[in-house]
Write a protein that holds these residues in place. Structure first.
Motif, mmCIF file in Angstrom:
data_model
loop_
_atom_site.group_PDB
_atom_site.id
_atom_site.type_symbol
_atom_site.label_atom_id
_atom_site.label_comp_id
_atom_site.label_asym_id
_atom_site.label_seq_id
_atom_site.Cartn_x
_atom_site.Cartn_y
_atom_site.Cartn_z
ATOM 1 N N GLY A 103 0.821 -1.208 0.000
ATOM 2 C CA GLY A 103 0.000 0.000 0.000
ATOM 3 C C GLY A 103 0.850 1.251 0.000
ATOM 4 O O GLY A 103 0.557 2.211 -0.723
ATOM 5 N N PHE A 104 1.904 1.246 0.788
ATOM 6 C CA PHE A 104 2.779 2.416 0.813
ATOM 7 C C PHE A 104 3.525 2.585 -0.506
ATOM 8 O O PHE A 104 3.765 3.708 -0.947
ATOM 9 N N TYR A 105 3.854 1.501 -1.151
ATOM 10 C CA TYR A 105 4.445 1.580 -2.496
ATOM 11 C C TYR A 105 3.497 2.350 -3.411
ATOM 12 O O TYR A 105 3.914 3.242 -4.155
ATOM 13 N N ASN A 106 2.216 2.023 -3.359
ATOM 14 C CA ASN A 106 1.227 2.727 -4.184
ATOM 15 C C ASN A 106 1.128 4.205 -3.799
ATOM 16 O O ASN A 106 0.999 5.067 -4.670
ATOM 17 N N LEU A 107 1.185 4.494 -2.528
ATOM 18 C CA LEU A 107 1.148 5.881 -2.082
ATOM 19 C C LEU A 107 2.353 6.660 -2.617
ATOM 20 O O LEU A 107 2.223 7.788 -3.100
ATOM 21 N N PHE A 108 3.521 6.064 -2.557
ATOM 22 C CA PHE A 108 4.726 6.754 -3.025
ATOM 23 C C PHE A 108 4.660 7.030 -4.527
ATOM 24 O O PHE A 108 5.117 8.088 -4.983
ATOM 25 N N LEU A 109 4.085 6.118 -5.295
ATOM 26 C CA LEU A 109 3.904 6.382 -6.725
ATOM 27 C C LEU A 109 2.948 7.551 -6.930
ATOM 28 O O LEU A 109 3.162 8.395 -7.807
ATOM 29 N N ALA A 110 1.894 7.610 -6.131
ATOM 30 C CA ALA A 110 0.956 8.734 -6.222
ATOM 31 C C ALA A 110 1.650 10.046 -5.879
ATOM 32 O O ALA A 110 1.399 11.074 -6.528
ATOM 33 N N VAL A 111 2.516 10.033 -4.890
ATOM 34 C CA VAL A 111 3.255 11.242 -4.504
ATOM 35 C C VAL A 111 4.161 11.708 -5.649
ATOM 36 O O VAL A 111 4.277 12.914 -5.903
ATOM 37 N N VAL A 112 4.774 10.772 -6.357
ATOM 38 C CA VAL A 112 5.619 11.137 -7.494
ATOM 39 C C VAL A 112 4.786 11.853 -8.557
ATOM 40 O O VAL A 112 5.202 12.887 -9.097
ATOM 41 N N LEU A 113 3.588 11.347 -8.839
ATOM 42 C CA LEU A 113 2.741 12.015 -9.830
ATOM 43 C C LEU A 113 2.239 13.357 -9.320
ATOM 44 O O LEU A 113 2.143 14.320 -10.096
ATOM 45 N N ALA A 114 1.923 13.447 -8.040
ATOM 46 C CA ALA A 114 1.501 14.732 -7.469
ATOM 47 C C ALA A 114 2.634 15.756 -7.592
ATOM 48 O O ALA A 114 2.402 16.916 -7.953
ATOM 49 N N ALA A 115 3.852 15.331 -7.321
ATOM 50 C CA ALA A 115 5.004 16.225 -7.467
ATOM 51 C C ALA A 115 5.172 16.647 -8.928
ATOM 52 O O ALA A 115 5.486 17.812 -9.211
ATOM 53 N N SER A 116 4.929 15.735 -9.841
ATOM 54 C CA SER A 116 5.007 16.053 -11.265
ATOM 55 C C SER A 116 4.005 17.139 -11.634
ATOM 56 O O SER A 116 4.334 18.081 -12.371
ATOM 57 N N ILE A 117 2.795 17.030 -11.113
ATOM 58 C CA ILE A 117 1.757 18.025 -11.392
ATOM 59 C C ILE A 117 2.149 19.387 -10.813
ATOM 60 O O ILE A 117 2.017 20.417 -11.475
ATOM 61 N N VAL A 118 2.648 19.389 -9.594
ATOM 62 C CA VAL A 118 3.071 20.647 -8.964
ATOM 63 C C VAL A 118 4.205 21.285 -9.766
ATOM 64 O O VAL A 118 4.210 22.499 -10.009
ATOM 65 N N LEU A 119 5.153 20.491 -10.192
ATOM 66 C CA LEU A 119 6.259 21.029 -10.989
ATOM 67 C C LEU A 119 5.763 21.608 -12.309
ATOM 68 O O LEU A 119 6.261 22.644 -12.765
ATOM 69 N N ARG A 120 4.784 20.954 -12.905
ATOM 70 C CA ARG A 120 4.226 21.476 -14.162
ATOM 71 C C ARG A 120 3.560 22.832 -13.922
ATOM 72 O O ARG A 120 3.737 23.771 -14.699
ATOM 73 N N ILE A 121 2.796 22.929 -12.842
ATOM 74 C CA ILE A 121 2.107 24.176 -12.511
ATOM 75 C C ILE A 121 3.100 25.299 -12.282
ATOM 76 O O ILE A 121 2.860 26.451 -12.650
ATOM 77 N N THR A 122 4.247 24.972 -11.685
ATOM 78 C CA THR A 122 5.256 25.994 -11.383
ATOM 79 C C THR A 122 6.208 26.248 -12.555
ATOM 80 O O THR A 122 7.194 26.980 -12.398
ATOM 81 N N GLY A 123 5.932 25.632 -13.695
ATOM 82 C CA GLY A 123 6.714 25.900 -14.893
ATOM 83 C C GLY A 123 7.973 25.094 -15.064
ATOM 84 O O GLY A 123 8.764 25.361 -15.953
ATOM 85 N N GLN A 124 8.177 24.108 -14.234
ATOM 86 C CA GLN A 124 9.380 23.271 -14.326
ATOM 87 C C GLN A 124 9.056 22.032 -15.173
ATOM 88 O O GLN A 124 8.986 20.907 -14.681
ATOM 89 N N THR A 125 8.889 22.284 -16.466
ATOM 90 C CA THR A 125 8.358 21.275 -17.384
ATOM 91 C C THR A 125 9.234 20.032 -17.482
ATOM 92 O O THR A 125 8.717 18.913 -17.444
ATOM 93 N N GLN A 126 10.528 20.188 -17.631
ATOM 94 C CA GLN A 126 11.396 19.021 -17.813
ATOM 95 C C GLN A 126 11.371 18.102 -16.593
ATOM 96 O O GLN A 126 11.269 16.882 -16.724
ATOM 97 N N ALA A 127 11.459 18.672 -15.416
ATOM 98 C CA ALA A 127 11.405 17.854 -14.194
ATOM 99 C C ALA A 127 10.039 17.203 -14.059
ATOM 100 O O ALA A 127 9.934 16.044 -13.650
#
Length: 126
Positions: free
Chosen positions: A54-78
């Protein structure tokens, strides 16, 4: 198309947060056992493994959430790098599930559809 990609990746993250809740905190509950096809005895024996998974699944979700936040802040490549890593891992796990037990095809589709479609949409924006 980029908005669709990140909506799908957000949906994938939410699905994996839900899976986290089921596996880590509701594993032995009757509805969770029915969803995963386990008996009370099997659920009890595999409780620690499910908790970890379950925590493995949570950590994958956190990676995607971080990806979305980075996109919003203009850090497209990351953002794209994290989207590929997180969603790619989700799709790979879904493929492993589908090929290891054909009775789990529905679960694999639930787990893998949104991240796969999100990656496709992301690739179409490049």
């Amino acid at each position: 198309m980029v908005y669709l990609a990140y909506v799908l990746l957000g949906l994938a993250a939410l699905v994996h947060v839900y899976i986290f809740r089921l596996e880590s905190f509701a594993w032995t509950a009757p509805r969770t056992r029915a969803a995963f096809g386990t008996s009370p005895e099997e659920a009890e024996v595999t409780r620690a493994l499910a908790y970890n998974q379950g925590f493995y699944n949570l950590f994958l979700a956190v990676v995607l959430a971080a990806s979305i936040v980075l996109r919003i802040t203009g850090q497209t490549q990351a953002s794209v790098a994290l989207a590929i890593a997180g969603a790619g891992s989700m799709v790979a796990a879904a493929l492993v599930l589908a090929t290891s037990d054909h009775s789990k095809l529905r679960a694999a589709a639930i787990q893998g559809a949104a991240p796969a479609l999100g990656l496709i949409a992301l690739a179409l924006t490049a």
